[in-house]
Scaffold this motif. Structure first.
Motif, PDB file in Angstrom:
ATOM      1  N   THR A  33      96.852  32.364 -14.701  1.00 25.04           N
ATOM      2  CA  THR A  33      97.711  33.409 -14.161  1.00 25.04           C
ATOM      3  C   THR A  33      98.038  33.102 -12.706  1.00 25.04           C
ATOM      4  OG1 THR A  33      95.861  34.755 -13.404  1.00 25.04           O
ATOM      5  CG2 THR A  33      96.654  35.164 -15.628  1.00 25.04           C
ATOM      6  N   SER A  34      99.086  33.698 -12.228  1.00 22.03           N
ATOM      7  CA  SER A  34      99.410  33.591 -10.807  1.00 22.03           C
ATOM      8  C   SER A  34      99.923  34.945 -10.337  1.00 22.03           C
ATOM      9  CB  SER A  34     100.452  32.502 -10.557  1.00 22.03           C
ATOM     10  OG  SER A  34     101.628  32.787 -11.272  1.00 22.03           O
ATOM     11  N   ASN A  35      99.558  35.297  -9.134  1.00 17.77           N
ATOM     12  CA  ASN A  35      99.962  36.572  -8.546  1.00 17.77           C
ATOM     13  C   ASN A  35      99.617  37.759  -9.449  1.00 17.77           C
ATOM     14  OD1 ASN A  35     101.130  35.281  -6.262  1.00 17.77           O
ATOM     15  ND2 ASN A  35     102.938  34.820  -7.486  1.00 17.77           N
ATOM     16  N   SER A  36      98.435  37.733 -10.021  1.00 16.95           N
ATOM     17  CA  SER A  36      98.031  38.821 -10.911  1.00 16.95           C
ATOM     18  C   SER A  36      96.798  39.512 -10.338  1.00 16.95           C
ATOM     19  CB  SER A  36      97.736  38.290 -12.307  1.00 16.95           C
ATOM     20  OG  SER A  36      96.701  37.342 -12.253  1.00 16.95           O
ATOM     21  N   THR A  37      96.610  40.751 -10.756  1.00 12.05           N
ATOM     22  CA  THR A  37      95.455  41.519 -10.302  1.00 12.05           C
ATOM     23  C   THR A  37      94.815  42.199 -11.505  1.00 12.05           C
ATOM     24  OG1 THR A  37      96.765  43.496  -9.902  1.00 12.05           O
ATOM     25  CG2 THR A  37      96.478  42.004  -8.039  1.00 12.05           C
ATOM     26  N   GLN A  38      93.561  42.550 -11.335  1.00 13.68           N
ATOM     27  CA  GLN A  38      92.849  43.339 -12.335  1.00 13.68           C
ATOM     28  C   GLN A  38      92.101  44.445 -11.616  1.00 13.68           C
ATOM     29  OE1 GLN A  38      90.394  40.376 -14.341  1.00 13.68           O
ATOM     30  NE2 GLN A  38      91.542  40.787 -16.209  1.00 13.68           N
ATOM     31  N   THR A  39      92.016  45.574 -12.264  1.00 10.60           N
ATOM     32  CA  THR A  39      91.265  46.698 -11.721  1.00 10.60           C
ATOM     33  C   THR A  39      90.324  47.204 -12.808  1.00 10.60           C
ATOM     34  OG1 THR A  39      93.136  47.326 -10.347  1.00 10.60           O
ATOM     35  CG2 THR A  39      91.447  48.998 -10.703  1.00 10.60           C
ATOM     36  N   MET A  40      89.083  47.469 -12.415  1.00 10.62           N
ATOM     37  CA  MET A  40      88.118  48.008 -13.363  1.00 10.62           C
ATOM     38  C   MET A  40      87.426  49.196 -12.719  1.00 10.62           C
ATOM     39  SD  MET A  40      84.668  46.371 -15.109  1.00 10.62           S
ATOM     40  CE  MET A  40      85.441  44.870 -15.553  1.00 10.62           C
ATOM     41  N   ASN A  41      87.481  50.317 -13.393  1.00 10.31           N
ATOM     42  CA  ASN A  41      86.768  51.504 -12.937  1.00 10.31           C
ATOM     43  C   ASN A  41      85.593  51.731 -13.874  1.00 10.31           C
ATOM     44  OD1 ASN A  41      88.688  52.086 -10.897  1.00 10.31           O
ATOM     45  ND2 ASN A  41      90.021  52.976 -12.446  1.00 10.31           N
ATOM     46  N   ILE A  42      84.416  51.768 -13.302  1.00  8.86           N
ATOM     47  CA  ILE A  42      83.217  51.970 -14.102  1.00  8.86           C
ATOM     48  C   ILE A  42      82.608  53.307 -13.713  1.00  8.86           C
ATOM     49  CG2 ILE A  42      80.931  51.089 -14.671  1.00  8.86           C
ATOM     50  CD1 ILE A  42      81.981  48.313 -13.908  1.00  8.86           C
ATOM     51  N   GLU A  43      82.443  54.160 -14.711  1.00  3.35           N
ATOM     52  CA  GLU A  43      81.866  55.473 -14.461  1.00  3.35           C
ATOM     53  C   GLU A  43      80.593  55.620 -15.285  1.00  3.35           C
ATOM     54  OE1 GLU A  43      84.709  58.573 -15.072  1.00  3.35           O
ATOM     55  OE2 GLU A  43      86.300  57.430 -14.104  1.00  3.35           O
ATOM     56  N   GLN A  44      79.683  56.409 -14.792  1.00  7.68           N
ATOM     57  CA  GLN A  44      78.458  56.679 -15.527  1.00  7.68           C
ATOM     58  C   GLN A  44      78.773  57.576 -16.718  1.00  7.68           C
ATOM     59  OE1 GLN A  44      75.519  55.426 -15.178  1.00  7.68           O
ATOM     60  NE2 GLN A  44      75.862  54.333 -13.273  1.00  7.68           N
ATOM     61  N   ILE A  45      78.128  57.309 -17.823  1.00 12.04           N
ATOM     62  CA  ILE A  45      78.323  58.133 -19.013  1.00 12.04           C
ATOM     63  C   ILE A  45      77.481  59.406 -18.884  1.00 12.04           C
ATOM     64  CG2 ILE A  45      76.475  56.975 -20.279  1.00 12.04           C
ATOM     65  CD1 ILE A  45      78.154  57.397 -22.819  1.00 12.04           C
ATOM     66  N   ASP A  46      78.035  60.502 -19.353  1.00 14.13           N
ATOM     67  CA  ASP A  46      77.307  61.769 -19.379  1.00 14.13           C
ATOM     68  C   ASP A  46      76.478  61.778 -20.662  1.00 14.13           C
ATOM     69  OD1 ASP A  46      76.479  64.437 -19.750  1.00 14.13           O
ATOM     70  OD2 ASP A  46      78.224  65.192 -18.645  1.00 14.13           O
ATOM     71  N   ILE A  47      75.196  61.484 -20.527  1.00 15.25           N
ATOM     72  CA  ILE A  47      74.305  61.354 -21.685  1.00 15.25           C
ATOM     73  C   ILE A  47      74.282  62.627 -22.525  1.00 15.25           C
ATOM     74  CG2 ILE A  47      71.903  60.976 -22.418  1.00 15.25           C
ATOM     75  CD1 ILE A  47      73.261  58.466 -21.386  1.00 15.25           C
ATOM     76  N   GLU A  48      74.266  63.770 -21.883  1.00 14.69           N
ATOM     77  CA  GLU A  48      74.214  65.037 -22.618  1.00 14.69           C
ATOM     78  C   GLU A  48      75.450  65.204 -23.492  1.00 14.69           C
ATOM     79  OE1 GLU A  48      74.221  69.690 -21.434  1.00 14.69           O
ATOM     80  OE2 GLU A  48      72.710  68.447 -20.412  1.00 14.69           O
TER      81      GLU A  48
END
Length: 60
Positions: A33-48
């Motif tokens: 790839t060229s001139n590309s971006t990636q974004t990752m949002n990681i959130e904690q899971i609500d176990i309940e």
């Protein structure tokens, strides 16, 4: 059955193989790839909430 065109096209491509030894978590891979971006949002899971959902599924 492959056609001549399929074989020719496949031979003209560059393929990359990734080999991971062990666990791979939350990974993102950019290849060729060229001139590309990636974004990752990681959130904690609500176990309940997850447990409640699983219980509802089991009841059905």
């Amino acid at each position: 059955m492959e056609s001549f065109e399929d074989t020719k096209t496949a031979n003209e491509r560059n393929y990359t193989t990734n080999i991971f030894n062990g666990n791979v978590l939350n990974s993102q891979i950019h290849q060729n790839t060229s001139n590309s971006t990636q974004t990752m949002n990681i959130e904690q899971i609500d176990i309940e909430k997850a447990e409640k959902l699983l219980q509802l599924i089991k009841e059905e």
